[in-house]
Scaffold this motif. Structure first.
Motif, PDB file in Angstrom:
ATOM      1  N   ALA A  86       0.824  -1.210   0.000  1.00  0.00           N
ATOM      2  CA  ALA A  86       0.000   0.000   0.000  1.00  0.00           C
ATOM      3  C   ALA A  86       0.860   1.262   0.000  1.00  0.00           C
ATOM      4  O   ALA A  86       0.552   2.242  -0.695  1.00  0.00           O
ATOM      5  N   SER A  87       1.955   1.239   0.759  1.00  0.00           N
ATOM      6  CA  SER A  87       2.820   2.423   0.819  1.00  0.00           C
ATOM      7  C   SER A  87       3.576   2.636  -0.484  1.00  0.00           C
ATOM      8  O   SER A  87       3.829   3.768  -0.890  1.00  0.00           O
ATOM      9  N   LEU A  88       3.923   1.546  -1.162  1.00  0.00           N
ATOM     10  CA  LEU A  88       4.704   1.642  -2.391  1.00  0.00           C
ATOM     11  C   LEU A  88       3.853   1.988  -3.612  1.00  0.00           C
ATOM     12  O   LEU A  88       4.365   2.526  -4.598  1.00  0.00           O
ATOM     13  N   LEU A 139       3.282   8.767  -9.414  1.00  0.00           N
ATOM     14  CA  LEU A 139       4.250   8.574 -10.486  1.00  0.00           C
ATOM     15  C   LEU A 139       4.252   7.112 -10.939  1.00  0.00           C
ATOM     16  O   LEU A 139       4.127   6.203 -10.116  1.00  0.00           O
ATOM     17  N   PRO A 140       4.392   6.854 -12.228  1.00  0.00           N
ATOM     18  CA  PRO A 140       4.435   5.471 -12.713  1.00  0.00           C
ATOM     19  C   PRO A 140       5.720   4.769 -12.291  1.00  0.00           C
ATOM     20  O   PRO A 140       6.778   5.394 -12.197  1.00  0.00           O
ATOM     21  N   TYR A 173      -2.845   0.016 -14.992  1.00  0.00           N
ATOM     22  CA  TYR A 173      -2.547  -0.506 -13.661  1.00  0.00           C
ATOM     23  C   TYR A 173      -2.567  -2.031 -13.674  1.00  0.00           C
ATOM     24  O   TYR A 173      -3.384  -2.644 -14.360  1.00  0.00           O
ATOM     25  N   ASP A 174      -1.667  -2.619 -12.898  1.00  0.00           N
ATOM     26  CA  ASP A 174      -1.672  -4.083 -12.791  1.00  0.00           C
ATOM     27  C   ASP A 174      -2.609  -4.509 -11.662  1.00  0.00           C
ATOM     28  O   ASP A 174      -3.335  -3.682 -11.085  1.00  0.00           O
ATOM     29  N   ASN A 229       0.006  -1.115  -9.187  1.00  0.00           N
ATOM     30  CA  ASN A 229       1.197  -0.454  -9.724  1.00  0.00           C
ATOM     31  C   ASN A 229       0.825   0.290 -10.996  1.00  0.00           C
ATOM     32  O   ASN A 229       0.146  -0.254 -11.869  1.00  0.00           O
ATOM     33  N   ARG A 230       1.283   1.517 -11.111  1.00  0.00           N
ATOM     34  CA  ARG A 230       0.925   2.367 -12.248  1.00  0.00           C
ATOM     35  C   ARG A 230       2.041   2.363 -13.285  1.00  0.00           C
ATOM     36  O   ARG A 230       3.204   2.590 -12.956  1.00  0.00           O
TER      37      ARG A 230
END
Length: 328
Positions: A264-266, A271-272, A311-312, A316-317
């Motif tokens: 969650a923090s990552l 930013l992608p 997004y996966d 993750n962007r």
């Protein structure tokens, strides 16, 4: 019962040796498992020298990165634990020599809070001095066991596995030294100072540094197998001999499994994590959309054919830009 425990210990050692051998060959995921296995123990070793939990985490991170680089030179995989502890100890001693000793070191043990009362600061000072002096009377093995148990909150079987000793040996050492350390003080210290979330993030930080230094890419995932299948199925990516994803550029995309708080923090950044170039970004946009993948138009152009992000499964962007945007 004794035979069963011995069998479990032997199986754990064999599994660890396989991880060390795989990591020596460049398997980052195997090394991530070793980092996860040894994080608490290495933090405890560094803490035993530095008496500072946050500095111990920094040293642990450095020790793991250094160990990964030197791992091919390790001739005895079964000695990985003691070899790693030696690295952490040397780094801790080097750092300690750079710090002002005695009072300044002790003052760093528990950071003063702006809202702490004078009485609370006095109690904290008495607490850290008492425990510091008690710890100094122990040998390295006993100090590591006690710090692992109280500060790193490891169980006795976990400590036994890390140090390659029996559970009964760990139990007897704890029992023998509890009076010396005044258990109520050390337990209170652990409750005040134990930052578990920071420890959980250390594995990801170590792996990220290793991968970046190798010029490769890394993304955090909640389930490595599921994420791998998703990238292979959606994008047709191939796997290398270690089972890592191969990007069209020839780079490797490492999927490192982390827990939900760390994930969650990552993934909270706007930013992608990676930006790809596409010959026909408009077609790719539509193809991903048809597959049910979350996509968003680029903010700068507002044109899906120029740039967009997707997004996966774990949020993750990824950014996608048209190659023609970079043609001058």
């Amino acid at each position: 019962m004794v035979v069963l425990l011995r069998s479990k210990e032997e199986n754990a050692i064999r599994t660890e040796i396989k991880l060390v051998q795989s990591a020596s060959g460049g398997d980052v995921e195997a090394f991530a498992d070793l980092v996860d296995l040894y994080t608490n123990a290495v933090c405890a070793v560094a803490y035993g020298v530095l008496r500072d939990y946050h500095l111990a985490q920094d040293i642990a991170q450095e020790a793991f990165v250094k160990a990964f680089r030197a791992l091919p030179d390790l001739k005895q995989p079964d000695k990985f634990g003691s070899w790693l502890y030696a690295i952490a100890t040397r780094l801790s001693i080097d750092l300690k020599r750079k710090q002002n000793r005695d009072l300044r070191l002790r003052d760093k043990l528990i950071a003063d809070r702006s809202d702490a009362s004078i009485e609370e600061r006095v109690l904290q000072s008495e607490l850290r001095l008492d425990v510091w002096e008690a710890l100094a009377k122990l040998d390295d093995r006993n100090r590591t066991i006690l710090l692992s148990y109280y500060i790193s909150e490891m169980s006795m079987p976990e400590i036994a596995q890390e140090l390659h000793v029996s559970v009964s040996s760990v139990e007897s050492r704890l029992r023998r030294n509890r009076k010396l350390l005044k258990e109520n003080y050390l337990a209170a210290w652990a409750a005040h100072f134990g930052n578990r979330e920071a420890v959980e993030k250390l594995v990801g930080k170590v792996v990220e540094r290793i991968i970046k230094q190798a010029g490769q890419y890394y993304i955090p995932v909640s389930d490595r197998t599921r994420a791998t299948d998703w990238f292979v199925g959606r994008f047709g990516l191939a796997l290398d001999h270690n089972g890592y994803l191969l990007l069209p550029s020839g780079h490797v995309l490492f999927l490192i499994q982390v827990n939900q708080p760390v994930l969650a923090s990552l993934t909270s950044s706007d930013l992608p994590v990676l930006i790809f170039q596409a010959e026909d970004s408009a077609a790719l946009y539509e193809a991903l959309k048809e597959q049910g993948i979350r996509v968003e138009k680029g903010e700068q152009t507002g044109n899906a054919g120029e740039s967009f992000c997707f997004y996966d499964l774990d949020g993750n962007r990824f950014g996608v830009v048209s190659e023609k945007n970079n043609v001058k």
